[in-house]
Design a protein around this motif. Structure first.
Motif, PDB file in Angstrom:
ATOM      1  N   THR A 157       0.683  -1.252  -0.008  1.00  0.00           N
ATOM      2  CA  THR A 157      -0.047   0.027   0.211  1.00  0.00           C
ATOM      3  C   THR A 157       0.822   1.371  -0.048  1.00  0.00           C
ATOM      4  OG1 THR A 157      -0.013  -0.114   2.406  1.00  0.00           O
ATOM      5  CG2 THR A 157      -1.656  -1.133   1.166  1.00  0.00           C
ATOM      6  N   SER A 158       2.166   1.040   0.586  1.00  0.00           N
ATOM      7  CA  SER A 158       3.014   2.406   0.453  1.00  0.00           C
ATOM      8  C   SER A 158       3.975   2.545  -0.612  1.00  0.00           C
ATOM      9  CB  SER A 158       3.809   2.300   1.702  1.00  0.00           C
ATOM     10  OG  SER A 158       4.656   1.459   1.894  1.00  0.00           O
ATOM     11  N   SER A 159       3.549   1.642  -1.631  1.00  0.00           N
ATOM     12  CA  SER A 159       4.759   1.529  -2.633  1.00  0.00           C
ATOM     13  C   SER A 159       4.178   2.370  -3.924  1.00  0.00           C
ATOM     14  CB  SER A 159       4.706   0.354  -3.403  1.00  0.00           C
ATOM     15  OG  SER A 159       3.455  -0.349  -3.593  1.00  0.00           O
ATOM     16  N   SER A 160       3.384   3.655  -3.568  1.00  0.00           N
ATOM     17  CA  SER A 160       2.901   4.540  -4.832  1.00  0.00           C
ATOM     18  C   SER A 160       3.998   5.522  -5.333  1.00  0.00           C
ATOM     19  CB  SER A 160       1.781   5.220  -4.229  1.00  0.00           C
ATOM     20  OG  SER A 160       2.503   6.385  -3.005  1.00  0.00           O
ATOM     21  N   GLY A 161       4.822   5.821  -4.700  1.00  0.00           N
ATOM     22  CA  GLY A 161       5.910   6.515  -5.336  1.00  0.00           C
ATOM     23  C   GLY A 161       7.159   6.078  -5.592  1.00  0.00           C
ATOM     24  N   HIS A 162       7.929   6.527  -6.644  1.00  0.00           N
ATOM     25  CA  HIS A 162       9.198   5.649  -6.791  1.00  0.00           C
ATOM     26  C   HIS A 162      10.442   6.067  -6.140  1.00  0.00           C
ATOM     27  CE1 HIS A 162       7.958   3.919 -10.879  1.00  0.00           C
ATOM     28  NE2 HIS A 162       7.267   4.969 -11.095  1.00  0.00           N
ATOM     29  N   LEU A 182      12.890 -11.284   0.989  1.00  0.00           N
ATOM     30  CA  LEU A 182      13.753 -10.063   0.551  1.00  0.00           C
ATOM     31  C   LEU A 182      13.903  -9.657  -0.907  1.00  0.00           C
ATOM     32  CD1 LEU A 182      16.962 -11.323   2.879  1.00  0.00           C
ATOM     33  CD2 LEU A 182      15.416  -9.618   3.399  1.00  0.00           C
ATOM     34  N   PRO A 183      13.907 -10.299  -1.591  1.00  0.00           N
ATOM     35  CA  PRO A 183      13.780  -9.607  -2.968  1.00  0.00           C
ATOM     36  C   PRO A 183      12.425  -9.018  -3.336  1.00  0.00           C
ATOM     37  CG  PRO A 183      13.974 -11.971  -3.185  1.00  0.00           C
ATOM     38  CD  PRO A 183      14.182 -11.865  -1.866  1.00  0.00           C
ATOM     39  N   SER A 184      11.560  -9.623  -2.837  1.00  0.00           N
ATOM     40  CA  SER A 184      10.087  -9.322  -2.982  1.00  0.00           C
ATOM     41  C   SER A 184       9.864  -7.758  -2.485  1.00  0.00           C
ATOM     42  CB  SER A 184       9.061  -9.912  -2.320  1.00  0.00           C
ATOM     43  OG  SER A 184       9.348 -11.555  -2.765  1.00  0.00           O
ATOM     44  N   CYS A 185      10.613  -7.431  -1.339  1.00  0.00           N
ATOM     45  CA  CYS A 185      10.644  -5.971  -1.023  1.00  0.00           C
ATOM     46  C   CYS A 185      11.000  -4.928  -1.956  1.00  0.00           C
ATOM     47  CB  CYS A 185      11.414  -5.776   0.257  1.00  0.00           C
ATOM     48  SG  CYS A 185      10.851  -6.695   1.851  1.00  0.00           S
ATOM     49  N   ARG A 186      12.052  -5.322  -2.781  1.00  0.00           N
ATOM     50  CA  ARG A 186      12.565  -4.249  -3.735  1.00  0.00           C
ATOM     51  C   ARG A 186      11.591  -4.478  -4.732  1.00  0.00           C
ATOM     52  NH1 ARG A 186      18.808  -4.245  -6.204  1.00  0.00           N
ATOM     53  NH2 ARG A 186      18.354  -2.576  -7.553  1.00  0.00           N
ATOM     54  N   PHE A 187      11.186  -5.689  -5.369  1.00  0.00           N
ATOM     55  CA  PHE A 187      10.187  -5.701  -6.465  1.00  0.00           C
ATOM     56  C   PHE A 187       9.016  -5.008  -6.166  1.00  0.00           C
ATOM     57  CE2 PHE A 187       6.497  -7.908  -8.459  1.00  0.00           C
ATOM     58  CZ  PHE A 187       6.883  -7.766  -9.619  1.00  0.00           C
ATOM     59  N   ILE A 188       8.320  -5.161  -4.966  1.00  0.00           N
ATOM     60  CA  ILE A 188       7.179  -4.355  -4.657  1.00  0.00           C
ATOM     61  C   ILE A 188       7.240  -2.853  -4.713  1.00  0.00           C
ATOM     62  CG2 ILE A 188       5.670  -3.835  -3.052  1.00  0.00           C
ATOM     63  CD1 ILE A 188       5.903  -6.738  -2.250  1.00  0.00           C
ATOM     64  N   LEU A 189       8.471  -2.137  -3.991  1.00  0.00           N
ATOM     65  CA  LEU A 189       8.754  -0.814  -4.036  1.00  0.00           C
ATOM     66  C   LEU A 189       9.058  -0.118  -5.325  1.00  0.00           C
ATOM     67  CD1 LEU A 189      10.450  -0.509  -0.540  1.00  0.00           C
ATOM     68  CD2 LEU A 189       8.147   0.140  -1.237  1.00  0.00           C
ATOM     69  N   CYS A 190      10.012  -0.865  -6.202  1.00  0.00           N
ATOM     70  CA  CYS A 190      10.508  -0.375  -7.441  1.00  0.00           C
ATOM     71  C   CYS A 190       9.644  -0.790  -8.755  1.00  0.00           C
ATOM     72  CB  CYS A 190      11.909  -1.169  -7.643  1.00  0.00           C
ATOM     73  SG  CYS A 190      13.023  -0.496  -6.058  1.00  0.00           S
ATOM     74  N   ALA A 191       8.663  -1.632  -8.659  1.00  0.00           N
ATOM     75  CA  ALA A 191       7.830  -1.851  -9.605  1.00  0.00           C
ATOM     76  C   ALA A 191       6.956  -0.984 -10.478  1.00  0.00           C
ATOM     77  CB  ALA A 191       6.838  -3.140  -9.258  1.00  0.00           C
ATOM     78  N   LYS A 235      14.588   3.701  -3.616  1.00  0.00           N
ATOM     79  CA  LYS A 235      16.134   3.929  -3.261  1.00  0.00           C
ATOM     80  C   LYS A 235      16.149   3.429  -1.664  1.00  0.00           C
ATOM     81  CE  LYS A 235      16.724   8.013  -5.825  1.00  0.00           C
ATOM     82  NZ  LYS A 235      16.917   9.579  -5.702  1.00  0.00           N
ATOM     83  N   LYS A 236      14.970   3.437  -0.902  1.00  0.00           N
ATOM     84  CA  LYS A 236      15.302   2.935   0.536  1.00  0.00           C
ATOM     85  C   LYS A 236      14.568   1.606   0.595  1.00  0.00           C
ATOM     86  CE  LYS A 236      15.091   7.450   2.512  1.00  0.00           C
ATOM     87  NZ  LYS A 236      14.636   8.617   3.373  1.00  0.00           N
ATOM     88  N   TRP A 237      14.564   0.824  -0.283  1.00  0.00           N
ATOM     89  CA  TRP A 237      14.120  -0.853  -0.411  1.00  0.00           C
ATOM     90  C   TRP A 237      14.756  -1.394   0.785  1.00  0.00           C
ATOM     91  CZ3 TRP A 237      16.810  -5.010  -1.114  1.00  0.00           C
ATOM     92  CH2 TRP A 237      18.342  -4.697  -1.621  1.00  0.00           C
TER      93      TRP A 237
END
Length: 218
Positions: A98-103, A209-218, A107-109
């Motif tokens: 829900t907090s992955s709205s902005g790109h 762990l890689p899912s966090c970056r995928f969710i935030l950077c997708a 950077k802080k993934w």
């Protein structure tokens, strides 16, 4: 002149059924006198040994009951920790999604990844500690069961033999029985089967762990 008195002999008839009952009673009494339990009651050494073994058997039963209760309690604690693990990750991934709205969050993934990794490893460590205690109690319980079965066999043998039982005989403990039986186990397979829950939690943490970056950077 002396008077002669006739002597009357009264015969009491004894039927065959009554006579058979008397013979049966006599045989029963004789059998009871030669019964192994009667021989044990007449022998102080065998009687004392029987009482000691019966008391030890009762102690084994109480000890196994306590260890079974402790084993069940540890199993419930492990289940609660696993539930907490998945509840945490469910809430964590929901908040992260829900907090992955902005790109700018990309950077802080590593911050949510580190938080997830630390929390997951702590829970996995607690589960591992509980599992070690669980299998330790299980080994003690299996050893007590083996000793209890050996003691029960000796008690049965004493009751069957009576006074002819050898007083120098002792129940075989779990170590002797284990050494007499050939049992081959591969330690890595045994370890994985015992601690597969911890392995699963660690693997699941590695996937998050890689899912966090995928969710935030997708």
């Amino acid at each position: 002149m002396a008077e002669t008195k006739d002597a009357h002999v009264v015969e009491i008839p004894v039927d065959e059924e009554h006579q058979q009952k008397q013979i049966t009673v006599v045989d029963t009494v004789a059998a009871l006198q030669h019964h192994p339990l009667a021989e044990i009651s007449q022998s102080p050494g065998h009687f004392l040994l029987l009482k000691l073994w019966q008391r030890e058997e009762d102690l084994y039963g109480r000890r196994m009951s306590r260890k079974e209760s402790r084993k069940d309690a540890i199993g419930r604690e492990i289940f609660q920790l696993c539930c907490s693990f998945f509840v945490f990750h469910g809430l964590f991934l929901t908040i992260l999604f829900t907090s992955s709205s902005g790109h700018h969050h990309c950077k802080k993934w590593w911050i949510p990844s580190a938080l997830s990794a630390c929390t997951s490893l702590v829970i996995a460590f607690l589960v591992q500690v509980k599992l070690c205690r669980y299998w330790k109690v299980d080994r003690q319980l299996q050893r007590d069961r083996t000793d209890s079965r050996a003691l029960t066999r000796c008690i049965q043998e004493l009751r069957m033999k009576g006074a002819s039982f050898d007083l120098s005989k002792e129940p075989q403990n779990g170590k002797k029985l284990k050494s007499s039986s050939v049992e081959i186990k591969w330690r890595p397979i045994t370890w994985c089967s015992h601690y597969r829950v911890t392995v699963f939690l660690v693997c699941f943490t590695g996937l998050v762990l890689p899912s966090c970056r995928f969710i935030l950077c997708a």
